[in-house]
Scaffold this motif. Structure first.
Motif, mmCIF file in Angstrom:
data_model
loop_
_atom_site.group_PDB
_atom_site.id
_atom_site.type_symbol
_atom_site.label_atom_id
_atom_site.label_comp_id
_atom_site.label_asym_id
_atom_site.label_seq_id
_atom_site.Cartn_x
_atom_site.Cartn_y
_atom_site.Cartn_z
ATOM 1 N N LEU A 296 0.831 -1.199 0.000
ATOM 2 C CA LEU A 296 0.000 0.000 0.000
ATOM 3 C C LEU A 296 0.869 1.254 0.000
ATOM 4 O O LEU A 296 0.472 2.288 -0.554
ATOM 5 C CB LEU A 296 -0.928 0.021 1.220
ATOM 6 C CG LEU A 296 -1.968 -1.102 1.321
ATOM 7 C CD1 LEU A 296 -2.897 -0.840 2.490
ATOM 8 C CD2 LEU A 296 -2.759 -1.227 0.029
ATOM 9 N N ASN A 297 2.045 1.173 0.624
ATOM 10 C CA ASN A 297 2.921 2.345 0.694
ATOM 11 C C ASN A 297 3.585 2.648 -0.642
ATOM 12 O O ASN A 297 4.182 3.710 -0.815
ATOM 13 C CB ASN A 297 3.993 2.129 1.770
ATOM 14 C CG ASN A 297 4.908 0.960 1.447
ATOM 15 O OD1 ASN A 297 4.436 -0.124 1.104
ATOM 16 N ND2 ASN A 297 6.206 1.157 1.572
ATOM 17 N N SER A 304 -4.772 4.672 -6.447
ATOM 18 C CA SER A 304 -5.197 3.646 -5.502
ATOM 19 C C SER A 304 -6.364 2.834 -6.055
ATOM 20 O O SER A 304 -7.382 3.399 -6.471
ATOM 21 C CB SER A 304 -5.612 4.284 -4.176
ATOM 22 O OG SER A 304 -6.162 3.308 -3.315
ATOM 23 N N PHE A 306 -8.108 0.787 -4.227
ATOM 24 C CA PHE A 306 -8.913 0.371 -3.079
ATOM 25 C C PHE A 306 -9.974 1.414 -2.740
ATOM 26 O O PHE A 306 -9.811 2.606 -3.053
ATOM 27 C CB PHE A 306 -8.009 0.122 -1.864
ATOM 28 C CG PHE A 306 -6.995 -0.962 -2.082
ATOM 29 C CD1 PHE A 306 -7.373 -2.297 -2.069
ATOM 30 C CD2 PHE A 306 -5.660 -0.651 -2.339
ATOM 31 C CE1 PHE A 306 -6.442 -3.299 -2.289
ATOM 32 C CE2 PHE A 306 -4.726 -1.645 -2.551
ATOM 33 C CZ PHE A 306 -5.120 -2.977 -2.531
ATOM 34 N N GLU A 311 -7.013 2.143 2.796
ATOM 35 C CA GLU A 311 -5.590 2.287 3.083
ATOM 36 C C GLU A 311 -5.387 2.924 4.457
ATOM 37 O O GLU A 311 -4.498 2.505 5.220
ATOM 38 C CB GLU A 311 -4.929 3.127 1.997
ATOM 39 C CG GLU A 311 -4.923 2.441 0.635
ATOM 40 C CD GLU A 311 -4.480 3.370 -0.467
ATOM 41 O OE1 GLU A 311 -3.310 3.787 -0.442
ATOM 42 O OE2 GLU A 311 -5.301 3.673 -1.347
#
Length: 817
Positions: A296-297, A304, A306, A311
Motif C-alpha cells: 500500500l505504501n 489507488s 482500493f 488504506e
C-alpha cells in the motif's frame, strides 16, 4: 506458589524521575535523572547494566553504524559528526558516592559499578546527570528534522533486565529495547514555540513567553517516546476504550470518518485481545513509516485501486495493533519477537476477514478486463502474506522464526518472518479450530498483560486449552528453517475406500490436511496426526477420484504443485496454457507463452514466442524455449535452456548447486549462422550467517560453437572448457572481489586473474585497487589471429555469451559494441 511469587516479582516496578531541558539551537537535551532500581532477582548484584541507545549514533564504528553498513545505508557514514548524536555523561552516583562506569561492551551499553552489593529484593537510588545530542531523523525517522521537530525514542538511559544474566545488547535499528515495566515521572522544558505529545498522562502544563514546561507521568510503561513540534500535528480521538492521539491523517477522509475507523479498530482489538493497559495511546507517522503496510505504501494516492478509507484503515490497524502488543506483553524482543509479530499479523488478517471479506489483493485492478484472466487478480488480500514469504523461501533465504532478530536479513526482519509466523497461527487455527485458538489467545493476553512471558509459556498455555497435540507448532514449525513440503507417494483404491501414503519431505513433525475429491467437489476431509517421514491413512468414499493435500492452501508449503494424485489417469493436474508470467496455481500444470522480439544486424527484427514454466516465484526446475523468425535472414532461429537448482539440506557452507543446459542458433554474419551448446554446473557457497555478504562460486561449463564457414576461417568450430572460481565479500566499508578463470580447448589454454579491492576510511576517503593478469599456457591458433585473445578493451566473446547487434563488424557503430 511459584506462579504467585513470579507475579509478585514483576509487579514491583523500577521508578524513573526525569528533569529535562531542550536546547533547540544545539539539538541537545540536558537531563537530570533519578532511578530507584529494585533487585527483583535471586542474585546479589555488584553492577547494573544500562541501555544508552542514543550513544549508538556517536561514531561510525558502533554496532548501529555497522548495521547500517551491512544494509548499505550510506547517509550515516557520510554524515557530519555533529548530526549523528551522542550521550555525554557528567556523573552517576548513589546517595553517597560517585560511581564508576564504563562502556566495556559497546558504545551504547553502560556498566555501572555499585559502591556496595545489592542484595535480592533490595532497592538502590541512583542519580544520573547527562545530556544527549539528538541525531538527525533521516537515519531512523526518529531524532530531529530540518523543521526542528524532535521525535525522541530510546533516548533515555534505562536499566536492562537481569534474567539468567544481564539481557543487554546494542541498538541495531530493529526497535527491540527490553526493559521491565517502569513507572515514569517526567518534567521537560521546551522553548515557547514547541509543544510535547506523549502517551504519558499529562499532569500539568506551564507556559510563559520564553518556555513551556510539561509534567507527565505513567505507570508500567516499557519506554517513553516524545514528539516535540513547533506546530502540533496530532489530533485526539476519544473512544469507548481509550484515548488515541495520532498524526496519521488522510486528507481525503473527514475527521468523523477517520474517528469511525479508529473506534472500530480499537473495539476489534479489545474484543480479540482484551483491554489496553493504559488510558492513552500515541500512534505516529514515523512509527508507521518504519513498518508500513507493504504494498500500500508503494502506490500513489491518485492510483489507488482500493475503496476510500481502506488504506487509512489498514495503516491505522497495523500501527495501533503493534502498539497494543508492544506496550502490553513483556517478551524478549530479540529472542521471542516472532510470537509478538505473528500475533500482530494474525490480528490484521482476522480484521480483513471480518470487515473486508471480498477484498482482492489488487483491489479494483482485479476487475480490469486485461487482468481478470490472471491468477494474480484472483488473489485475496490476505494471500499476500504467504506469497511474500514464499518469495524468500523459494530462494532458500528464509530463517527459522526463533532466529535472534539481529541475525535476520533485512527482508526477513521487515516482512517474511512476521508473515510466516502469522501463517503458522492460521495453520494452527485450521488444525485445532478457529474458536479455541482465538479464545486461547485472548486469555493468554489478559492473564499475562505487563508480565514477563516467553514462547514456552505461550506453548504451554495453548496446550492446556486443547486435547490435540500442538507441540509441533513451536518445535517443528517455529524452530526449523527448512520449508514445509508434503507430497503423495501412493494412492490405491480399495472397494469403498482409498488408501493414501503421504511423505513429509523435510522430515519435520507436522500434520497435514487430506482431501478426497471428485473433480473439484470435496467428498471428504481429515487431518493427519503430526508425523515425520511418511504416514498411511485411509479415506472413506467410493466416489473419490483424486486425493489432495492442503487443498485450501492454509499450510505455507514451499511446493504445493506435488499435492495432487489421481486414482486413475496419467495427469494429476490438468495443463493450462497462459499468456505472460503469473502467480502460481498449484491446481494446474501451467505453461506460459509470451510474445518476444529481438534484433541483430544479420537476422534483422526477429519475432517469436517464449514458452516457459517460470512464474512470479522461483522454481527449482525451470525451462524455456524461444523460437523466432528472422525477417532479414528469413530463417527460424532461437534458443532454449533448462536448469535445476539443488539446495543441500545440511548446514554446511555449500548453499546451492545449479546445473543445466542451454543452446541457441542465430546469425553471426550475413547468411552465416552459429550454433552454441553449453552444459554447465555452478556451486555456490555462503556462510551460515545470511547477513554476511561473503560468497564463493565454482563455475564449470563446456561451450561448443559451430559456425558456418567463411573465406577467413580455417577452423570455424571449437569447444572450450571453462573453469571459474569467484570469491567476493562486497560490503560498504570493505569491498573485495577476485576471479580466477581457466579455459582450455584444442587450440589454446589460458589462465587469468582479476582482483578488485575498495576500502572506505573513517575520513570518507577511499582507495580502489584493480588488478588483471592473464597468460596463454599455449596458443595454437593462427598467427596474428586475436580471436581468442584477452581483448582488454572489450570482450571478444568467442564463447558467444553476449547478444551483440553486429558481431562480425569491424567498422561503423556496431563494431564499437
Amino acid at each position: 506458589m511459584l506462579l504467585l511469587v513470579f507475579v509478585c516479582h514483576v509487579s514491583a516496578q523500577n521508578k524513573v524521575t526525569i528533569d529535562a531541558d531542550l536546547d533547540i539551537e544545539n539539538d541537545i537535551v540536558t537531563i537530570v535523572q533519578e532511578l530507584i532500581f529494585h533487585n527483583q532477582t535471586d542474585t546479589v548484584l555488584n553492577e547494573i547494566y544500562f541501555f544508552d541507545w542514543n550513544n549508538s549514533f556517536s561514531s561510525k564504528t558502533t554496532p548501529l553504524a555497522k548495521s547500517f553498513a551491512e544494509n548499505f545505508t550510506l547517509n550515516f557514514h557520510f554524515e557530519k559528526d555533529e548530526a549523528r548524536g551522542k550521550t555525554t555523561i557528567l556523573s552517576i552516583r548513589d546517595s553517597i558516592f560517585d560511581l564508576k562506569w564504563n562502556r566495556e561492551k559497546a558504545a551504547d551499553i553502560l556498566k555501572v559499578v555499585l559502591s556496595k552489593p545489592l542484595n535480592p529484593d533490595e532497592k538502590i537510588k541512583l542519580s544520573i546527570n547527562y545530556s544527549i545530542k539528538v541525531p538527525d531523523a533521516k537515519f531512523t525517522r526518529f531524532g530531529v528534522t530540518r523543521n526542528k521537530e524532535y521525535f525522541l525514542k530510546h533516548w533515555l538511559i534505562l536499566p536492562a533486565i537481569y534474567q539468567n544474566g544481564w539481557q543487554v545488547y546494542s541498538n541495531k535499528n530493529i526497535d527491540d529495547l527490553y526493559i521491565l515495566p517502569t513507572d515514569f515521572e517526567l518534567r521537560i522544558s521546551t522553548p515557547a514555540s514547541h509543544s510535547v505529545t506523549s502517551d504519558l498522562d499529562v499532569i500539568s502544563i506551564s507556559k510563559n513567553e520564553i518556555s513551556n514546561e510539561f509534567s507527565l507521568s505513567g505507570k508500567n510503561r516499557l519506554d517513553v517516546t516524545l514528539y516535540i513540534e513547533p506546530q502540533n500535528t496530532f489530533k485526539t480521538v476519544i473512544t469507548d476504550n481509550l484515548t488515541l492521539v495520532t498524526n496519521i491523517h488522510n486528507p481525503r477522509l473527514s475527521p468523523p470518518l477517520r474517528a469511525v475507523f479508529i473506534e472500530r479498530i480499537i473495539s476489534f482489538l479489545n474484543q480479540n485481545l482484551g483491554a489496553y493497559p493504559n488510558q492513552r495511546m500515541v500512534v505516529s507517522d514515523p512509527e508507521y513509516r518504519r513498518q508500513p503496510v507493504y504494498g500500500l505504501n508503494l502506490l500513489p494516492s491518485f492510483l489507488s485501486p482500493f475503496p476510500d478509507g481502506f488504506e487509512y484503515d489498514l495503516a491505522m490497524l497495523k500501527t495501533i495493533s503493534k502498539q497494543y502488543l508492544n506496550n502490553s506483553l513483556v517478551m524478549h524482543p530479540r529472542k521471542d519477537y516472532w510470537l509478538q509479530d505473528a500475533l500482530h499479523i494474525y490480528l490484521m488478517m482476522n480484521y480483513v476477514d471480518t470487515f473486508y471479506p471480498e477484498m482482492k489483493l489488487g483491489g479494483s485492478f482485479s476487475d480490469w478486463w486485461l487482468l481478470q484472466w490472471s491468477e494474480a487478480a484472483k488473489m485475496e488480500f490476505n494471500d499476500q502474506y504467504q506469497f511474500l514469504y514464499m518469495n524468500i523461501a523459494r530462494q532458500h533465504l528464509n530463517q527459522a522464526l526463533t532466529t535472534e532478530r539481529d541475525s535476520l536479513i533485512k527482508y526477513n526482519v521487515n516482512i517474511a518472518n512476521a508473515y510466516y509466523g502469522a501463517s503458522g497461527l492460521k495453520y494452527l487455527e485450521s488444525y485445532m479450530g478457529k474458536y479455541p485458538l482465538e479464545v486461547a489467545i485472548k486469555a493468554f493476553y489478559e492473564q499475562n498483560k505487563l508480565q514477563m512471558v516467553t514462547t514456552p509459556d505461550f506453548e504451554k498455555f495453548l496446550s492446556d486449552k486443547t486435547d490435540k497435540n500442538i507441540s509441533w507448532f513451536v518445535d517443528s514449525y517455529a524452530k526449523s528453517k527448512h520449508s514445509i513440503d508434503f507430497d503423495i507417494l501412493k494412492v490405491r483404491q480399495k472397494e469403498d475406500s482409498v488408501q493414501v501414503k503421504i511423505r513429509n519431505k523435510n522430515n519435520q513433525e507436522l500434520p497435514v490436511s487430506v482431501y478426497g475429491l471428485n473433480k473439484d467437489q470435496i467428498i471428504y476431509k481429515t487431518w493427519t496426526a503430526p508425523f515425520q517421514d511418511s504416514i498411511n491413512i485411509t479415506l472413506p468414499g467410493a466416489q473419490i477420484t483424486r486425493v489432495a493435500l492442503n487443498y485450501d492452501g492454509i499450510i505455507p508449503e514451499i511446493n504445493k504443485r506435488n499435492n495432487f494424485k489421481s486414482i486413475n489417469g496419467l495427469l494429476n493436474k490438468p495443463i493450462r496454457f497462459e499468456l505472460f508470467r503469473d502467480v502460481e496455481n498449484p491446481h494446474y500444470n501451467q505453461l506460459y507463452f509470451i510474445p518476444i522480439f529481438e534484433y541483430n544486424l544479420y537476422d534483422g527484427i526477429s519475432l517469436g514466442i517464449d514458452a516457459h514454466n517460470k512464474n512470479l516465484l522461483n522454481k527449482n526446475l525451470e525451462y524455456s524455449i524461444s523460437p523466432l523468425y528472422g525477417l532479414r535472414s528469413e530463417t527460424l532461429i532461437g534458443g532454449g535452456s533448462i536448469s535445476y537448482k539443488h539446495y543441500p539440506k545440511d548446514e554446511g557452507k555449500l548453499f546451492l548447486i545449479r546445473y543445466g543446459f542451454s543452446g541457441k542458433y542465430f546469425s553471426y554474419d550475413y547468411n552465416r549462422f552459429y550454433r552454441r551448446y553449453s552444459p554447465f554446473i555452478t556451486f555456490t557457497f555462503r556462510p551460515k550467517n545470511l547477513r554476511l555478504n561473503e560468497r564463493q562460486y565454482i563455475n564449470l561449463r563446456t561451450v561448443s560453437v559451430h559456425r558456418d564457414k567463411n573465406e577467413n576461417q580455417k577452423n570455424p568450430n571449437y569447444d572450450v572448457f571453462n573453469f571459474q572460481y569467484v570469491y567476493a565479500d562486497q560490503n560498504l566499508i570493505d569491498y573485495f572481489r577476485s576471479v580466477v578463470d581457466y579455459q582450455i580447448s584444442s587450440k589454446f589454454s589460458k589462465l587469468s586473474f582479476q582482483l578488485e579491492y575498495r576500502k572506505l576510511f573513517l575520513s570518507n576517503r577511499q582507495i580502489d585497487l584493480r588488478l588483471f593478469s592473464g597468460i596463454f599456457l599455449f596458443n595454437d591458433s593462427r598467427q596474428n589471429d586475436h580471436f581468442f585473445s584477452f581483448a582488454l578493451d572489450r570482450p571478444s566473446d568467442y564463447m558467444f555469451d553476449y547478444k551483440y547487434y553486429g558481431r562480425s563488424e569491424i567498422r561503423s557503430l556496431f563494431s564499437q559494441q
